[in-house]
Write a protein that holds these residues in place. Structure first.
Motif, PDB file in Angstrom:
ATOM      1  N   LYS A  64       0.869  -1.179   0.000  1.00 27.91           N
ATOM      2  CA  LYS A  64       0.000   0.000   0.000  1.00 27.91           C
ATOM      3  C   LYS A  64       0.903   1.225   0.000  1.00 27.91           C
ATOM      4  N   THR A  65       0.566   2.217  -0.797  1.00 32.39           N
ATOM      5  CA  THR A  65       1.447   3.368  -0.944  1.00 32.39           C
ATOM      6  C   THR A  65       0.652   4.667  -0.854  1.00 32.39           C
ATOM      7  N   ASP A  66       1.189   5.634  -0.092  1.00 32.19           N
ATOM      8  CA  ASP A  66       0.654   6.991  -0.002  1.00 32.19           C
ATOM      9  C   ASP A  66       1.751   7.959  -0.411  1.00 32.19           C
ATOM     10  N   VAL A  67       1.381   8.998  -1.166  1.00 33.05           N
ATOM     11  CA  VAL A  67       2.347   9.946  -1.715  1.00 33.05           C
ATOM     12  C   VAL A  67       1.990  11.352  -1.251  1.00 33.05           C
ATOM     13  N   TYR A  68       3.019  12.095  -0.788  1.00 35.04           N
ATOM     14  CA  TYR A  68       2.809  13.444  -0.259  1.00 35.04           C
ATOM     15  C   TYR A  68       3.762  14.429  -0.937  1.00 35.04           C
ATOM     16  N   ILE A  69       3.232  15.580  -1.309  1.00 33.15           N
ATOM     17  CA  ILE A  69       4.036  16.757  -1.625  1.00 33.15           C
ATOM     18  C   ILE A  69       3.915  17.700  -0.432  1.00 33.15           C
ATOM     19  N   TYR A  70       5.047  17.901   0.232  1.00 34.01           N
ATOM     20  CA  TYR A  70       5.083  18.601   1.523  1.00 34.01           C
ATOM     21  C   TYR A  70       4.095  17.899   2.464  1.00 34.01           C
ATOM     22  N   THR A  71       3.026  18.531   2.890  1.00 31.90           N
ATOM     23  CA  THR A  71       2.076  17.860   3.801  1.00 31.90           C
ATOM     24  C   THR A  71       0.780  17.467   3.093  1.00 31.90           C
ATOM     25  N   THR A  72       0.732  17.650   1.767  1.00 32.57           N
ATOM     26  CA  THR A  72      -0.491  17.345   1.018  1.00 32.57           C
ATOM     27  C   THR A  72      -0.417  15.936   0.431  1.00 32.57           C
ATOM     28  N   LYS A  73      -1.403  15.130   0.761  1.00 34.31           N
ATOM     29  CA  LYS A  73      -1.479  13.789   0.181  1.00 34.31           C
ATOM     30  C   LYS A  73      -2.004  13.902  -1.235  1.00 34.31           C
ATOM     31  N   VAL A  74      -1.207  13.424  -2.206  1.00 36.93           N
ATOM     32  CA  VAL A  74      -1.563  13.594  -3.614  1.00 36.93           C
ATOM     33  C   VAL A  74      -2.005  12.304  -4.289  1.00 36.93           C
ATOM     34  N   GLY A  75      -1.818  11.173  -3.632  1.00 42.89           N
ATOM     35  CA  GLY A  75      -2.224   9.926  -4.264  1.00 42.89           C
ATOM     36  C   GLY A  75      -2.000   8.732  -3.379  1.00 42.89           C
ATOM     37  N   SER A  76      -2.730   7.648  -3.650  1.00 44.26           N
ATOM     38  CA  SER A  76      -2.602   6.379  -2.934  1.00 44.26           C
ATOM     39  C   SER A  76      -2.804   5.241  -3.917  1.00 44.26           C
ATOM     40  N   HIS A  77      -2.261   4.095  -3.555  1.00 47.79           N
ATOM     41  CA  HIS A  77      -2.447   2.910  -4.397  1.00 47.79           C
ATOM     42  C   HIS A  77      -2.380   1.667  -3.521  1.00 47.79           C
ATOM     43  N   VAL A  78      -3.220   0.700  -3.835  1.00 51.37           N
ATOM     44  CA  VAL A  78      -3.212  -0.589  -3.148  1.00 51.37           C
ATOM     45  C   VAL A  78      -2.864  -1.662  -4.175  1.00 51.37           C
ATOM     46  N   GLY A  79      -1.833  -2.427  -3.883  1.00 55.46           N
ATOM     47  CA  GLY A  79      -1.377  -3.473  -4.792  1.00 55.46           C
ATOM     48  C   GLY A  79       0.087  -3.270  -5.124  1.00 55.46           C
ATOM     49  N   GLY A  80       0.875  -4.322  -4.980  1.00 47.97           N
ATOM     50  CA  GLY A  80       2.315  -4.161  -5.064  1.00 47.97           C
ATOM     51  C   GLY A  80       2.935  -4.399  -6.418  1.00 47.97           C
ATOM     52  N   TYR A  81       2.160  -4.637  -7.480  1.00 48.94           N
ATOM     53  CA  TYR A  81       2.776  -5.156  -8.700  1.00 48.94           C
ATOM     54  C   TYR A  81       2.356  -4.467  -9.987  1.00 48.94           C
ATOM     55  N   ASP A  82       1.261  -3.734  -9.985  1.00 46.96           N
ATOM     56  CA  ASP A  82       0.874  -2.996 -11.186  1.00 46.96           C
ATOM     57  C   ASP A  82       1.477  -1.600 -11.120  1.00 46.96           C
ATOM     58  N   SER A  83       1.728  -1.014 -12.281  1.00 48.33           N
ATOM     59  CA  SER A  83       2.279   0.336 -12.309  1.00 48.33           C
ATOM     60  C   SER A  83       1.143   1.353 -12.190  1.00 48.33           C
ATOM     61  N   TRP A  84       1.496   2.541 -11.728  1.00 50.34           N
ATOM     62  CA  TRP A  84       0.486   3.581 -11.517  1.00 50.34           C
ATOM     63  C   TRP A  84       1.183   4.930 -11.457  1.00 50.34           C
ATOM     64  N   ASN A  85       0.395   5.993 -11.661  1.00 44.39           N
ATOM     65  CA  ASN A  85       0.942   7.331 -11.765  1.00 44.39           C
ATOM     66  C   ASN A  85       0.147   8.313 -10.905  1.00 44.39           C
TER      67      ASN A  85
END
Length: 796
Positions: A116-137
């Protein structure tokens, strides 16, 4: 039902502001350097970006410098003394942005991150993804603009703080199951890319090359989906298709199109199509350039024309001829890095497979890197790729939604690869225990749903599963569990087991067969058995299977499990702890003897190999004839022992073992030189030779450890241990567990998951070894084994 779920998946993708398809590569930067990592959780996102107070020289907790790709479990996946880490981990860096497109878009492209992945720019959450093997943007454009306009930006001096949380915690409502026979790794273990796009670009190309059975009639359809978050209303599109030699086959320009949604770009007939084949993987190139508001970007995709068919209760055909699928399997796993393999390591691995003679691979048990699929296209390796619905039953709606989404992403992202012929829907789904409720009817219903979804997304390729008998009628191709000679019966039962299984389904394909071998362990028994985990036994098991497969006219093909040893949480007591040792190479690319058996049946390039390169000592009585096997694909081989010819033999694949290249010879006590000279069809002469010591002394129970060292180079020393009896005679059948420990300035090269890279390992023919990295001063290595006196050796 299926169309509803496809619509939901697309809607959620758009809502999240992310692209699940591939992005153009013109302005793409791999973010490999200047990262720090923390293998635990933090209190909140502020903790990752807050300023360090004056007088506080370090952040707390302490972060470590890493490069990407990076895996949480680079070493602890095979540490004999701990459970591998499953939990959260954080990565952070500061981006320097240089977008060549005014008012363009900025994306982060994750080729894969677990789980499971969460992505932040500074303190703003910009994206999340569940699943370890497919690509995503993730599109970070708006978040970057907001940060640069904030008061906090001055502190970062024009750079953009990026923080990423990955989490591979145990979660029964995710796939794959933690009951799986492989580690569910954590981390940014595939490449992470920074991508710059203009206002309008292609988010994906869908290429349909159709080739008739006669290999003459071909058509090509190309469609593209636009990425246009700024809602630009007019764009021009240029389409260009080139053949394998770079010659333009067809081109088309569409002016003034509305760049929203999907657009049909091309629908043409192709004259004299050049066919993609395993022996001649000829690839076409599609280039699509989108231009709007003075900006343009080109998307490039490779594709190929090929025709395949699974004959009902019969063989596999590629491009109008029978092709025996000669396959293996790949896990995303390597010594010292876990899942975080570099592109160079991936290239080496796939080239080794091709060198062995592989023309087919099952990517188990999850979608793998685009790099691997590209290599399969380029090398001519047909592919079965599958989603990680593996063991444990079936969960609730979140679980099922993830499976649908990952199947959709896998097919969408890898649709254009001519190498792919099968979409795998699951593996060993008859394995219960993740949930109290386990009903075959539920699994059948969900398998049927995934099968329909797969055929809706791709009407041309086949679906398949392995080992779930009560779902075998749902998919197009089925592989049962057979494992003749390892988990079931004798390897000589292989043909009967396979024929029985084939007759129960329409299309039979045998994936997963083989056996474990501890590299460097050999036996002298006339009839070796599986209980020894010896290379001797597994070589003969493989030899028998390959001999029989050449004479099964109805066989589609097989895939040996696996190509390379890999880590697994469910095998702590193996000779190399936590390693599935069925590979034909070790986890660090070291070839086992079985690699050459495959070559002798499958490889095109002439080869010759005497069995026993990893057996320094053989044993037996004086004047006892010993078997020498030579594996070769050449028509004739002559064997020499200590300079004396033992005669010439002609290769005949109907003979066993070694296709008849077998000699019974007398060895001298002590040193022996053995040489094989082979003659290929084109009269090329090849040679192979080994030196082996022959021991005639009998040994008793292990009483002592003899420890020595030898310098490998300026950096490494090899520490070796031999188990001997009370008279000092080597105990060549000893399997005692050896422990290595070190105190001092040096470092054990351990937790590699190899026979010479583990601090705990079973002896192979009474010996074990480990590498030591020298330090600036002295180190002492302790060598231990139960009921024996610990021995020490000093390394300077």
């Amino acid at each position: 039902m299926v169309s509803r779920w496809i619509g939901v998946i697309i809607f959620l993708t758009v809502l999240a502001g992310s692209l699940q398809a591939k992005v153009p590569v013109q302005h793409k930067e791999r973010l490999t350097d200047n990262w720090v990592f923390l293998r635990q959780d933090i209190g909140n996102i502020w903790e990752a970006v807050r300023p360090v107070k004056p007088g506080q020289p370090e952040e707390l907790p302490l972060w470590q410098e890493v490069t990407l790709p990076h895996c949480f479990n680079a070493e602890d996946g095979v540490d004999p003394d701990v459970n591998y880490y499953q939990g959260p981990g954080w990565y952070k860096t500061q981006l320097s942005l240089h977008n060549p497109y005014p008012d363009g878009r900025i994306l982060l492209e994750f080729e894969g991150a677990g789980q499971k992945t969460d992505v932040y720019i500074y303190t703003t959450k910009v994206g999340s993804h569940v699943g370890g093997y497919d690509s995503w943007n993730v599109d970070i454009t708006d978040a970057v603009k907001a940060f640069l306009a904030s008061d906090a930006a001055a502190r970062f001096k024009g750079k953009i703080p990026l923080s990423i949380r990955c989490d591979n915690s145990r979660d029964a409502e995710m796939i794959p199951s933690d009951l799986s026979d492989f580690n569910v790794y954590g981390g940014i273990y595939r490449y992470l890319n920074l991508v710059y796009l203009p206002k309008v670009a292609m988010s994906g190309l869908h290429i349909d090359p159709s080739l008739a059975k006669n290999l003459k009639d071909a058509s090509l359809k190309i469609a593209g989906t636009f990425y246009n978050p700024a809602d630009v209303r007019t764009a021009d599109v240029q389409v260009c298709v080139k053949d394998a030699d770079g010659k333009i086959v067809v081109s088309r320009k569409l002016n003034g199109v509305t760049p929203l949604g999907e657009l049909s770009l091309l629908d043409v007939k192709i004259d004299k199509p050049v066919v993609w084949d395993v022996d001649a993987p000829r690839l076409y190139t599609c280039e699509v350039t989108v231009s709007a508001d003075g900006q343009s970007v080109t998307s490039v995709e490779k594709f190929g024309f090929r025709h395949f068919e699974f004959v009902e209760k019969g063989p596999f055909h590629l491009n109008g001829r029978r092709l025996l699928l000669r396959g293996t399997h790949r896990h995303e796993d390597h010594a010292g890095v876990g899942a975080a393999m570099t592109e160079e390591q991936m290239i080496q691995e796939m080239k080794m497979m091709k060198e062995m003679g592989v023309n087919f691979i099952r990517l188990g048990h999850y979608q793998q890197s685009e790099i691997i699929l590209n290599l399969c296209d380029e090398l001519g390796i047909l592919v079965w790729e599958e989603i990680p619905w593996c063991r444990g039953g079936v969960g609730g709606e979140n679980y099922r939604a993830q499976a649908r989404r990952m199947l959709t992403n896998m097919i969408t992202q890898h649709y254009n690869h001519p190498a792919v012929i099968i979409w795998g829907l699951g593996n060993e789904n008859d394995w219960p225990n993740d949930f109290e409720r386990y009903e075959q009817g539920e699994i059948r219903a969900f398998m049927s749903e995934l099968n329909t979804l797969s055929h809706t997304l791709d009407a041309c390729r086949k679906t398949a599963i392995r080992r779930c008998e009560f779902c075998s009628d749902i998919v197009d191709v089925y592989s049962p569990t057979i494992w003749a000679g390892w988990y079931r019966g004798k390897y000589t039962d292989y043909v009967n087991y396979s024929r029985e299984a084939m007759e129960r389904v329409k299309h039979f394909l045998h994936v997963e067969w083989g056996g474990d071998s501890h590299a460097g362990r050999h036996v002298e028994d006339k009839e070796p058995t599986k209980k020894d985990w010896s290379e001797t036994y597994v070589v003969k098991l493989i030899d028998w299977h390959l001999k029989e497969q050449e004479n099964m006219p109805w066989l589609t093909g097989t895939a040996y499990w696996p190509f390379k040893d890999f880590s697994t949480p469910v095998r702590p007591e193996n000779p190399v702890p936590y390693v599935n040792q069925k590979g034909v190479i070790e986890r660090d690319f070291t070839k086992k003897e079985s690699f050459y058996v495959f070559q002798s049946y499958w490889a095109i390039a002439p080869m010759v190999h005497i069995y026993g390169h990893s057996q320094a000592v053989r044993w037996g009585g004086e004047n006892e004839r010993k078997e020498v096997l030579v594996y070769s694909n050449c028509k004739e081989v002559e064997l020499f022992v200590n300079g004396i010819s033992q005669g010439k033999k002609l290769r005949d694949s109907r003979e066993f073992p070694a296709a008849g290249l077998r000699w019974e010879v007398l060895l001298n006590a002590g040193k022996n030189e053995i040489k094989a000279i082979a003659v290929a069809k084109d009269k090329t002469v090849l040679e192979d030779e080994i030196t082996v010591r022959y021991q005639t002394e009998k040994w008793g129970e292990e009483k002592r450890l003899l420890v020595s060292s030898e310098g490998m180079d300026e950096t490494f020393v090899l520490v070796k241990v031999s188990l001997v009896d009370e008279k000092g005679i080597p105990c060549l059948d000893s399997k005692k567990v050896i422990r290595f420990e070190l105190a001092g300035d040096g470092e054990l090269v351990k937790n590699q998951g190899t026979v010479s890279g583990s601090s705990k390992v079973q002896a192979a023919n009474g010996t074990a070894s480990i590498r030591v990295k020298r330090g600036s001063g002295k180190s002492v290595v302790a060598v231990k084994s139960e009921n024996l006196e610990t021995q020490f050796i000093t390394i300077n």
